[in-house]
Design an enzyme around this catalytic site. Structure first.
Site, PDB file in Angstrom:
ATOM      1  N   GLU A 242       5.587   5.917   6.196  1.00  0.00           N
ATOM      2  CA  GLU A 242       5.426   6.274   7.611  1.00  0.00           C
ATOM      3  C   GLU A 242       6.623   7.094   8.092  1.00  0.00           C
ATOM      4  O   GLU A 242       6.466   8.105   8.778  1.00  0.00           O
ATOM      5  CB  GLU A 242       5.294   4.978   8.424  1.00  0.00           C
ATOM      6  CG  GLU A 242       5.353   5.184   9.920  1.00  0.00           C
ATOM      7  CD  GLU A 242       4.901   3.955  10.721  1.00  0.00           C
ATOM      8  OE1 GLU A 242       4.417   2.980  10.118  1.00  0.00           O
ATOM      9  OE2 GLU A 242       5.037   3.992  11.955  1.00  0.00           O
ATOM     10  N   ARG A 243       7.815   6.655   7.726  1.00  0.00           N
ATOM     11  CA  ARG A 243       9.017   7.331   8.238  1.00  0.00           C
ATOM     12  C   ARG A 243       9.189   8.702   7.603  1.00  0.00           C
ATOM     13  O   ARG A 243       9.641   9.648   8.265  1.00  0.00           O
ATOM     14  CB  ARG A 243      10.233   6.420   8.011  1.00  0.00           C
ATOM     15  CG  ARG A 243      10.155   5.240   8.962  1.00  0.00           C
ATOM     16  CD  ARG A 243      11.070   4.088   8.689  1.00  0.00           C
ATOM     17  NE  ARG A 243      10.694   2.987   9.592  1.00  0.00           N
ATOM     18  CZ  ARG A 243      11.047   1.729   9.442  1.00  0.00           C
ATOM     19  NH1 ARG A 243      11.796   1.348   8.426  1.00  0.00           N
ATOM     20  NH2 ARG A 243      10.654   0.813  10.312  1.00  0.00           N
TER      21      ARG A 243
END
Ligand SMILES: Cc1cc2nc3c(=O)[nH]c(=O)nc-3n(C[C@H](O)[C@H](O)[C@H](O)COP(=O)(O)OP(=O)(O)OC[C@H]3O[C@@H](n4cnc5c(N)ncnc54)[C@H](O)[C@@H]3O)c2cc1C
Length: 383
Positions: A242-243
């Site tokens: 996600e990051r």
């Protein structure tokens, strides 16, 4: 990071899809507070971008992570950040754990249709009383024979209104803290699961965001992703995807914003000459171009760490740094673009207003800046 002609061709196809299938509808979807995911996702699925690194046995492309970088940069350029975010929920937030740890049956039922774009996925971690501190979640799944019975509330869930299934993080044992949680696939049509609110947001307005209520929601225990009670650890791994995708997308967004602002300043006249003739404006934009270039190359270093299968702590630290710095730089770029456009930049009719609102999320969602700093400090041995 060396991109081949194959990467270039892939980049061109994603850019064309963004320009033809997303950008022309951006204003309409922003006004509606939602985009039609079930119409758009099959088009993305047909291009292969919803399963780039996934197993071809489930319809994935079996490509390496360098293609995810290209996809992220290009989707990030789209005219409405909400769609970019919603697509990345499907590719990098709700499905990585399923691909990594899920049973073949679960992948067949939920991953394969998500890769084709036929089903829309959401990730349900945050709750009213637990966001940054994931270990504080209270939603509980209690075992009753072969079923989980789920009760609780999830908040700020992207794709939560129109999604077909959730990758839910819930407590599955009485152990406290980060122990005793599991990731469970919950189809949104399951009785007892309702959208209690569609939330109104500052930005990312083309994506739908929901508060979800679970009252005695029953799903098979076989819907558990990976090991029972290992959900927190699996979710922490999923957060790295996600990051990183957030950082890849942010660089795409910033590149467009700086290009468009330079072009505007070259046209706009003041004091008898184009605004861009002012060295101050040139230098400020040049400074941001330099910062963006550093961030892009840091992203490429992150991608190489993934390709080289670096140890998980190295990847965690690098993904946290990338997310932190892209959130901060995004805010600076958005603020500068509005400033240099003057009054028109503050108007809703100009792209700068939407970008200003959309870019603000990155320092909050997926782990706030302070949470990234906490992780980095901890890995330095200071926490
Ligand atoms: C538009 C949007 C979409 C989202 N989509 C999803 C989704 O799809 N799925 C999902 O599960 N969640 C989603 N989220 C939730 C998001 O991940 C959380 O909002 C975020 O993690 C912060 O949690 P919180 O809002 O509870 O803030 P809190 O945990 O209440 O924190 C508030 C602030 O306190 C500060 N802070 C927190 N901890 C520390 C600390 N240890 N040290 C110093 N300062 C600290 C930070 O500045 C933080 O912003 C979304 C949020 C938004 C706004």
């Amino acid at each position: 990071m060396r991109f081949s002609t194959e990467h270039d061709m892939f980049r061109k196809s994603v850019r064309e899809l963004v320009e033809n299938e997303i950008d022309p509808h951006a204003d309409e979807w922003e006004a509606a507070g939602m985009f039609p995911a079930h119409e758009l996702f099959p088009k993305l699925g047909a291009l292969g971008v919803l399963g780039l690194e996934y197993d071809p046995a489930y319809g994935g492309m079996g490509a390496d992570h360098s293609y995810t970088v290209v996809y992220g940069e290009e989707v990030g350029r789209c005219a409405t950040g909400g769609v970019a975010m919603a697509v990345s929920v499907q590719t990098d937030m709700a499905t990585p754990a399923l691909h990594r740890f899920g049973s073949p049956e679960l992948k067949e039922r939920f991953l394969a249709p998500a890769i084709r774009g036929e089903q829309v996925a959401a990730i349900a971690v945050t709750e009213p009383d637990a966001g940054s501190d994931v270990a504080g979640i209270r939603t509980r799944a209690v075992r009753d024979g072969d079923e989980w019975v789920i009760n609780g509330t999830k908040l700020y869930i992207t794709n939560g209104v129109q999604g077909d299934w959730l990758c839910l993080l819930a407590r599955t044992s009485d152990e406290g803290g980060h122990r005793g949680m599991s990731q469970i696939i919950v189809p949104t049509a399951t009785p007892g699961l309702t959208v209690s609110r569609k939330l109104d947001k500052l930005g990312q307005r083309s994506s739908d965001t929901a508060e979800l209520s679970f009252v005695d929601v029953r799903v098979p225990v076989a819907n558990t992703i990976g090991e029972i009670d290992r959900g927190f650890q699996q979710q922490m791994t999923q957060f790295q995807n996600e990051r990183l995708i957030a950082s890849y997308m942010a660089t795409g967004q910033m590149a467009v914003a700086l290009e468009r602002t330079g072009a505007y300043l070259a046209e706009r006249q003041a004091f008898g000459r184009p605004l861009l003739d002012n060295q101050y404006l040139q230098f400020r934009l040049a400074e941001l171009v330099a910062e963006l270039d550093l961030l892009r190359h840091y992203n490429y270093a992150c991608a190489e760490a993934i390709l080289d299968e670096a140890d998980p702590l190295t990847i965690t630290k690098m993904a946290s740094i990338a997310k932190l710095k892209s959130g901060r730089l995004g805010r600076e770029v958005a603020d500068t673009c509005i400033q240099f456009h003057g009054g028109i930049g503050y108007m809703e009719e100009t792209w700068t207003a939407r970008y200003f609102r959309d870019s603000r999320l990155l320092s909050i969602g997926g782990g706030a800046d302070e949470v990234m700093l906490r992780i980095i400090a901890g890995l330095q041995g200071w926490g």
